[in-house]
Design an enzyme around this catalytic site. Structure first.
Site, PDB file in Angstrom:
ATOM      1  CG  HIS A 104      87.719 -19.025  55.418  1.00  0.00           C
ATOM      2  ND1 HIS A 104      86.611 -18.986  56.242  1.00  0.00           N
ATOM      3  CD2 HIS A 104      88.778 -18.700  56.201  1.00  0.00           C
ATOM      4  CE1 HIS A 104      86.984 -18.645  57.460  1.00  0.00           C
ATOM      5  NE2 HIS A 104      88.291 -18.472  57.475  1.00  0.00           N
ATOM      6  CE  LYS A 147      88.778 -22.755  58.390  1.00  0.00           C
ATOM      7  NZ  LYS A 147      88.189 -21.414  58.269  1.00  0.00           N
ATOM      8  CG  ASP A 165      88.295 -44.959  53.183  1.00  0.00           C
ATOM      9  OD1 ASP A 165      89.275 -44.660  52.475  1.00  0.00           O
ATOM     10  OD2 ASP A 165      88.331 -45.842  54.057  1.00  0.00           O
ATOM     11  CG  HIS A 196      88.190 -19.589  64.659  1.00  0.00           C
ATOM     12  ND1 HIS A 196      88.187 -20.663  63.791  1.00  0.00           N
ATOM     13  CD2 HIS A 196      88.816 -18.588  63.998  1.00  0.00           C
ATOM     14  CE1 HIS A 196      88.792 -20.325  62.661  1.00  0.00           C
ATOM     15  NE2 HIS A 196      89.182 -19.082  62.756  1.00  0.00           N
ATOM     16  CE  LYS A 233      85.080 -19.705  60.998  1.00  0.00           C
ATOM     17  NZ  LYS A 233      85.556 -18.605  61.776  1.00  0.00           N
ATOM     18  CG  ASP A 258      62.350 -20.835  63.586  1.00  0.00           C
ATOM     19  OD1 ASP A 258      62.447 -19.788  64.255  1.00  0.00           O
ATOM     20  OD2 ASP A 258      61.802 -20.876  62.469  1.00  0.00           O
TER      21      ASP A 258
END
Length: 572
Positions: A190, A192, A197, A469, A471, A476
């Site tokens: 999952h 991404k 470079d 979508h 996440k 704090d």
């Protein structure tokens, strides 16, 4: 049997019908299906990230930007909080790369936004940049298989992670031919990552496709990425290399050929436009396509998509950067390898995140589209609440959730979470929510306005529904955690994940402000009223309270009720 189906990235038009059709097929036809097998994983040569990023223009830019800022920290960050900025950042990295481009994704969809990026990758490869693309295999079916044509381009290497044997015609066929290994089918990469470079990179919630860049015709994902530069990118590359060189990473050529892709192509050719080019493809774009990749790989490159790519790209020399300490939370490939999860994985990214959350003193804000806590996470939340830590959770409503089964799992926990004092918010799915939250930054690429900017970049007629979508976890007002992982058991036990922990009050407050704008304008707060759940609209938000799952159809509500008793938490 339905619960064995990994979550799709795009909600099908009729989820209740598709779900029960699939369940019926699995029950009635599964026992007659022959077991497919994978070929030997041959021609897999180990390779690693470019070892001297400081020799490239991007590496030198990092050094210059750090000196200019007088920063002590060795890594810099910029939130990509609107769709145009997210697309422009990737285009900028492609354009500026001199040695390597490394991409790792759960899904790459064959559509206009992706074609803009794929053409950029082809052009980079032609000028000598080594391109490596690592893609989870699950979604490479139907028209999305045509993305795999890039594997046959010179100077491009493409691998599929944890491939599933059998048909690629459609998702049902894939599942039916893989019933002998349901556990392996459940384990998905999952992650991404988009790295140039070994010097600059992007991570976050977005896959690649129209729905992630505000151009979906039925749905747009409200998402968040972070652009990173400096030392932390080398950690991102090290994670990429571990997966790239793992035995579960199969070169595309091992699994199928260009002739196989031809057979999977839809037989109907796109209509021709004046001048003999495919409909929606500009003559210049068509002329630049290589001989080995037909313009009909992606059936339509829309003029709007081309126009977006032609806008002034993100200027990495002047883009605002926040220099801050950081660490990378990254699962190991063994987490989704054969055998027991805990034996192979060790401590997971989610375990590290939960440990950090347990150190909270006064506030935890969670943005998680799929939120199925399980007992371990519930115990952490209970301990935090007992210490007086405020906890707020923004997740999808039933109507905005693209995975009804996941919502069925989440629904079990709503009452216990409210009982312990957790504040629950559910995002609206209405088209105006997509227009408000999944939109364009007006060409500024600074992410001002809303969780995702203002307006929809390329959405069709403002009719696309919104689906959360992003996440993100803010602790704090000091730590910002941004990555690919949900706060659910699938991310903890089944998927491999990656995310950045950034210690920066400025960045944390920026992310919090975006999230709180969503809470105040586009989300319901759950309450108890007369012993039942009640969805309270924000004051002055322009939409009404609700006494049952807001904006969801009766059929969808019924589906979730039917799924609830059948769906194990860890498979959602």
């Amino acid at each position: 049997m339905l619960t064995f189906r990994p979550r799709s990235t795009i909600d099908p038009p009729s989820p209740w019908f598709r779900a029960w059709r699939m369940a019926t097929m699995l029950l009635l036809l599964g026992w007659t299906t022959g077991c497919a097998s994978l070929p030997a994983n041959t021609n897999r040569v180990a390779s690693t990230a470019f070892a001297q990023p400081e020799e490239t223009a991007l590496g030198q830019l990092t050094v210059a930007r750090r000196a200019q800022a007088g920063a002590r920290s060795d890594s810099a960050f910029h939130l990509l909080s609107d769709v145009d900025a997210a697309l422009a950042a990737r285009i900028a990295l492609i354009d500026d790369a001199q040695r390597t481009l490394d991409l790792q994704y759960y899904a790459i969809h064959a559509d206009a936004s992706t074609e803009v990026l794929l053409q950029g990758l082809r052009n980079a490869a032609r000028r000598g940049v080594r391109v490596r693309i690592l893609l989870d295999d699950f979604n490479s079916v139907g028209k999305d298989t045509q993305v795999l044509r890039l594997a046959f381009e010179p100077n491009v290497q493409m691998r599929l992670f944890n491939p599933i044997p059998g048909s690629r015609q459609n998702m049902v066929g894939r599942i039916l031919t893989s019933l002998d290994d349901v556990a392996g089918m459940q384990k998905r990469m999952h992650n991404k990552l988009f790295i140039a470079d070994n010097a600059w990179g992007v991570t976050g919630g977005r896959n690649l496709g129209d729905v992630y860049f505000g151009a979906g015709d039925k749905q747009n994902f409200v998402d968040l990425d972070v652009l990173a530069a400096g030392r932390i990118v080398r950690d991102m590359s090290a994670s990429f290399d571990r997966f790239w060189n793992d035995e579960l990473a199969y070169p595309v050529q091992t699994l199928l050929s260009p002739e196989d892709l031809d057979k999977l192509r839809k037989p109907e050719a796109p209509a021709s436009a004046p001048g003999g080019t495919a409909a929606g493809v500009t003559p210049a774009a068509a002329a630049s396509l290589p001989v080995t990749v037909s313009p009909t790989v992606i059936p339509s490159v829309s003029p709007a998509a081309v126009a977006r790519a032609d806008r002034a790209p993100l200027d990495l020399r002047t883009l605002s950067l926040t220099w801050a300490p950081s660490i990378l939370l990254a699962d190991k490939p063994g987490k989704i390898g054969p055998g027991d999860d805990e034996v192979n994985a060790g401590e997971t990214a989610i375990d590290g995140l939960l440990s950090l959350m347990q150190q909270a003193h006064h506030d935890v804000l969670i943005i998680s589209p799929y939120f199925v806590p399980g007992e371990q996470m519930m115990a952490v939340y209970r301990q935090l609440r007992q210490r007086g830590v405020r906890m707020r959770v923004l997740t999808n409503s039933l109507a905005s959730n693209d995975a009804p089964a996941a919502h069925a799992g989440y629904a079990r926990y709503r009452q216990p979470l409210l009982d312990m004092g957790v504040e629950l918010y559910e995002m609206r799915s209405a088209p105006e929510t997509a227009a408000k939250l999944a939109g364009s930054g007006g060409g500024t690429h600074q992410g001002s306005g809303g969780w995702m900017g203002s307006g929809v970049g390329g959405s069709k007629g403002g009719t696309s529904r919104a689906s959360l979508h992003s996440k993100v976890v803010i602790i704090d007002g000091y730590y910002a955690v941004i990555g690919s992982m949900n706060l659910d058991l699938r991310s903890q036990l089944k998927n491999s994940e990656v995310g950045l922990v950034i210690r920066s009050p400025a960045l944390a407050q920026q992310a919090t402000a975006h999230a709180e704008n969503t809470l105040a304008t586009a989300a319901y707060r759950l309450e108890r009223k007369d012993g039942h759940l009640y969805w309270r609209a924000p004051p002055g938000a322009g939409f009404a309270d609700a006494s049952s799952e807001p904006e969801a159809s009766t059929k969808l509500k019924l589906l979730v009720k039917l799924l609830g008793p059948l769906a194990p938490d860890q498979m959602l």
